[in-house]
Design an enzyme around this catalytic site. Structure first.
Site, PDB file in Angstrom:
ATOM      1  N   TYR A 238    -128.066 -44.618  27.105  1.00 10.36           N
ATOM      2  CA  TYR A 238    -129.457 -43.617  27.166  1.00 10.36           C
ATOM      3  C   TYR A 238    -129.679 -43.065  28.707  1.00 10.36           C
ATOM      4  CZ  TYR A 238    -130.597 -45.760  22.523  1.00 10.36           C
ATOM      5  OH  TYR A 238    -130.615 -45.847  21.149  1.00 10.36           O
TER       6      TYR A 238
ATOM      7  N   HIS B  45    -134.646 -49.889  25.444  1.00 10.81           N
ATOM      8  CA  HIS B  45    -134.914 -51.008  24.488  1.00 10.81           C
ATOM      9  C   HIS B  45    -135.547 -52.232  24.851  1.00 10.81           C
ATOM     10  CE1 HIS B  45    -131.926 -48.977  21.396  1.00 10.81           C
ATOM     11  NE2 HIS B  45    -133.149 -48.261  21.281  1.00 10.81           N
TER      12      HIS B  45
ATOM     13  N   ASN C  22    -135.396 -41.306  24.976  1.00  9.59           N
ATOM     14  CA  ASN C  22    -136.012 -40.783  23.846  1.00  9.59           C
ATOM     15  C   ASN C  22    -136.868 -39.930  23.999  1.00  9.59           C
ATOM     16  OD1 ASN C  22    -134.321 -42.573  21.893  1.00  9.59           O
ATOM     17  ND2 ASN C  22    -135.513 -44.027  21.876  1.00  9.59           N
TER      18      ASN C  22
END
Length: 775
Positions: free
Chosen positions: A262, A253, A203
């Site tokens: 990811y 996460h 992210n």
């Protein structure tokens, strides 16, 4: 011309690093900056679209693909009907994904050659008008964020900014300002202040990419500097939470092993940013960025098998579509080839050979053909660049196709293990107090409950699609291969979302010498009273699987699933063994009743055949009778004769212990003695028993040249000291270990280690000389 050395790549500093460190976010652009942003716009197109320089638009398949992209862009342009409720009648607002994606596809047709619309003013103006309309009615600075945060902070702004950068000559200052103002609302500079929450790992890389595109679109040197400098928290190794671990694990996460989700996004993003920013004032010069180079070999390559990324590191993504593992494998391959372009010579050569090997062996969904097909999609124009890079590697006779490696890789920090031998590969996924049983979220992977209960994946030659072809929608989710489970029915999405399904288990991991391994899991069932101790001993041609202390009080049967193979092949069951044609064999020693089932399973409109083998431990084992256990051998690729012969030789692998205190085996023909000590104690053996002062994993292997390796690990990460004793004559230590504190040799060997708690579960190896010293 030779590329830079690795040392130079990691140590670049000077003025570029100073510029990143000192640039103020609100710094105003200078005339020199204008030239730099022209370079960045061109570099963004070169890196993400592969033009100019990566492919010849007049050659196939690029000529056809580009023409198809142009035709699609023309249809989008001609169908645009701006209203307050939509930009296209078939995509009512907010359409946070599809509408920006169409605008980006149109911009790509504008920027790429051979589309028939290259630099066509009408198309460029249509992109600009579409971006303006969408910003006014949906992605406005004063809009209320609804739905998933990711759309507003990453997905939507990246697509809109990508379109704006590619069609930059046709956006007015007013249009650019409105877009930048909206992006600043949802992705403010402060979002990159703290490395936490939704601003970590992949992210964070995505947010930096959005920030850089915002800087390019708006000509903002301060934000360009911020985009580069804010990557720094991604690079260092971590000891908890999201990021890369020294053992090669990657977590997102907080508790999900995620190289194939990811992690692939992160690798792609970093490869892109490294290439785009190279040679600019904001070039990535952080020495810690070397972690990314290491991660290719340590974190990603171990989980790519013949071009497919293993599902045990794909989180909730396993539930999305068939052949998603191959799609992720291509994504990783594309990132590796892009990263290779700016990497030092040694890495470049090794990675190109590695990717070539993946592509050559991927017969289930051939990589080059799949990349060409993906390039047909209007939103997948970037695959043209990957297709061209991969074609160049495949056509280059100077680049060898690297063979599938052999050996064992253990990832204790993500509760994963991968074992490779000639002709086959196996991997196991577990759960611990640090790693989730499974992840569900956004309505995805709602029945992945038992993927962390010791699921044992395995592949042999020609079976690269075993878990690809509609496996997840059709497999019985209560009978995943290798797992021990309570058959209690669970609701969809049982347990917390987003990986909040960690059990209390501390002892999960094992010891490996890089060839063989002793891996174990203290299993606690998901939303169940089930408890068990499971061990896997990974050897030359087999995986020996032990289970002990299996107890439960759910009021339902408990099963250990020897296998659940998506196959319609003939299943033969003999005395103490079974064999599945074209796949492999199973040895189930006497005293255990192997149950089998052949069935076709249908879901989502598809039907697939399955062969299921399991051991039934009864209802509530450990309640009215003793706790249950099991022993079986998996022999990937073995024929029926080999399997039957192994079953007829019970001494090949001798079980030293199979209790909730210790589980261990001895294989004299391989010189292997291995024990998982759940508690301190002793496990005896023909070649010498093993004793441990504390819970640990121990693997001894006689190398056949007068030496042996003794490998130990502390999976719980709790030991300040550990003493391991091997009842075998040892003359001396040939190679020690930094944590080795004391050695006793002679009729037996005693090794005392210190500081294992700080090793993150990693194995410590000592090499000894066998026999009794005569000195």
């Amino acid at each position: 011309m030779k590329g830079p050395s690795r040392r130079l790549f990691l140590q670049l500093g000077g003025l570029a690093a100073l510029a990143v460190a000192c640039a103020a976010p609100r710094e105003k652009a200078t005339p020199e900056d204008a030239g730099t942003f022209i370079l960045l716009r061109r570099r963004w197109r070169e890196v993400t679209l592969g033009w100019p320089g990566t492919f010849d638009p007049e050659r196939e398949p690029y000529r056809t693909r580009l023409a198809r992209l142009g035709a699609q862009a023309a249809r989008h342009r001609d169908a645009m009907t701006p209203t307050r409720r939509s930009l296209w009648p078939d995509l009512p607002f907010p359409s946070l994904d599809a509408t920006p994606a169409r605008l980006r596809a149109m911009a790509r047709a504008y920027a790429l050659p051979g589309t028939g619309l290259t630099a066509e003013p009408g198309l460029g103006t249509a992109v600009a008008a579409g971006v303006e309309h969408y910003v006014r009615h949906v992605y406005a600075a004063d809009a209320e964020q609804t739905g998933n945060w990711w759309d507003w902070r990453i997905g939507t702004p990246r697509a809109l900014l990508d379109a704006a950068v590619l069609a930059a000559p046709h956006l007015t200052d007013t249009q650019v300002s409105a877009l930048c103002e909206a992006v600043d609302t949802f992705v403010p500079e402060s979002r990159l202040d703290d490395y936490e929450g939704n601003s970590t790992g992949a992210n964070r890389v995505d947010l930096c990419t959005v920030t850089l595109l915002r800087a390019i679109a708006g000509g903002d040197p301060g934000r360009a500097a911020l985009a580069a400098s804010a990557l720094s928290p991604v690079f260092p190794y971590v000891t908890e939470g999201d990021g890369f671990y020294r053992d090669g694990s990657f977590i997102q996460h907080g508790s999900v092993a995620y190289q194939g989700g990811y992690g692939a996004v992160l690798l792609t993003g970093l490869a892109t940013l490294f290439a785009v920013l190279r040679g600019t004032p904001w070039e990535i010069t952080d020495p810690a960025a070397g972690t990314v180079l290491d991660a290719v070999d340590r974190a990603f390559a171990p989980f790519v098998h013949d071009g497919a990324c293993m599902d045990l590191v794909r989180g909730r993504g396993i539930d999305r579509r068939s052949y998603g593992d191959h799609r992720r494998g291509r994504e990783i391959a594309a990132a590796v080839l892009l990263l290779a372009e700016t990497a030092p010579d040694a890495e470049r050569a090794r990675w190109r050979a590695m990717v070539k090997g993946w592509a050559v062996r991927d017969t289930a969904e051939p990589m080059l053909q799949a990349a060409e097909g993906a390039a047909q999609g209007a939103t997948q124009g970037g695959d043209l660049a990957f297709h061209a890079r991969l074609s160049a590697v495949l056509d280059d006779a100077a680049v060898p196709a690297a063979a599938e490696p052999t050996g064992h890789r253990l990832f204790p920090m993500s509760a994963r293990a991968v074992h490779r031998r000639p002709g086959w590969c196996a991997a196991v996924s577990m759960a611990s107090s640090r790693v989730a049983h499974y992840e569900h979220g956004n309505g995805e992977n709602l029945r992945g409950w038992h993927t962390g209960s010791g699921m044992l994946y395995w592949w042999t030659t020609g079976q690269g699609d075993q878990y690809s072809d509609s496996f997840w929608p059709t497999v019985d989710p209560y009978r995943l291969p290798g797992t021990t489970v309570s058959t209690r029915r669970l609701p969809d999405g049982a347990g917390g979302g987003w990986g909040d399904t960690r059990p209390p288990a501390e002892w999960v991991g094992g010891a490996t010498d890089g060839v063989c391994a002793a891996v174990g899991q203290h299993l606690f069932g998901l939303e169940s009273t089930l408890e068990a101790f499971k061990s896997w001993f990974f050897l030359d041609d087999a995986v020996v699987c032990l289970g002990a202390g299996i107890s439960c009080r759910d009021g339902v049967p408990v099963e250990t699933v020897v296998d659940n193979r998506r196959a319609g092949a003939r299943l033969t069951v003999g005395t103490g063994w079974a064999h599945l044609d074209g796949h492999g064999g199973y040895v189930v020693p006497a005293g255990q009743s192997l149950r089998t089932l052949r069935e076709d399973r249908t879901a989502a409109g598809v039907t697939r055949p399955y062969a299921t083998l399991w051991l039934d431990h009864g209802v509530d084992p450990g309640m009215d009778s003793g706790a249950a256990g099991y022993v079986y051998h998996l022999m990937p690729g073995a024929g029926p004769a080999e399997t039957a012969a192994r079953a007829a030789d019970p001494g090949w692998a001798r079980v030293l212990a199979n209790t909730s205190a210790q589980q261990g085996i001895e294989v004299p023909s391989l010189g292997v003695t291995a024990v998982n000590f759940w508690t301190s104690g002793r496990a005896g053996g023909w070649a010498g028993g093993l004793t441990a002062s504390d819970p640990c994993a121990v693997l001894v292997r006689d190398l056949g040249d007068g030496t042996a390796t003794v490998t130990v690990a502390d999976p719980r990460r709790a030991l300040d000291g550990l003493t391991v004793t091997w009842d075998h004559p040892v003359a001396g230590v040939t190679r020690g270990h930094p944590l080795l504190r004391r050695v006793e040799t002679g009729a037996r060997l005693a090794l005392t280690f210190g500081g294992l708690a700080d090793q993150q579960g990693a194995s410590c190896q000592v090499i000894v000389r066998l026999g009794v010293s005569t000195a």
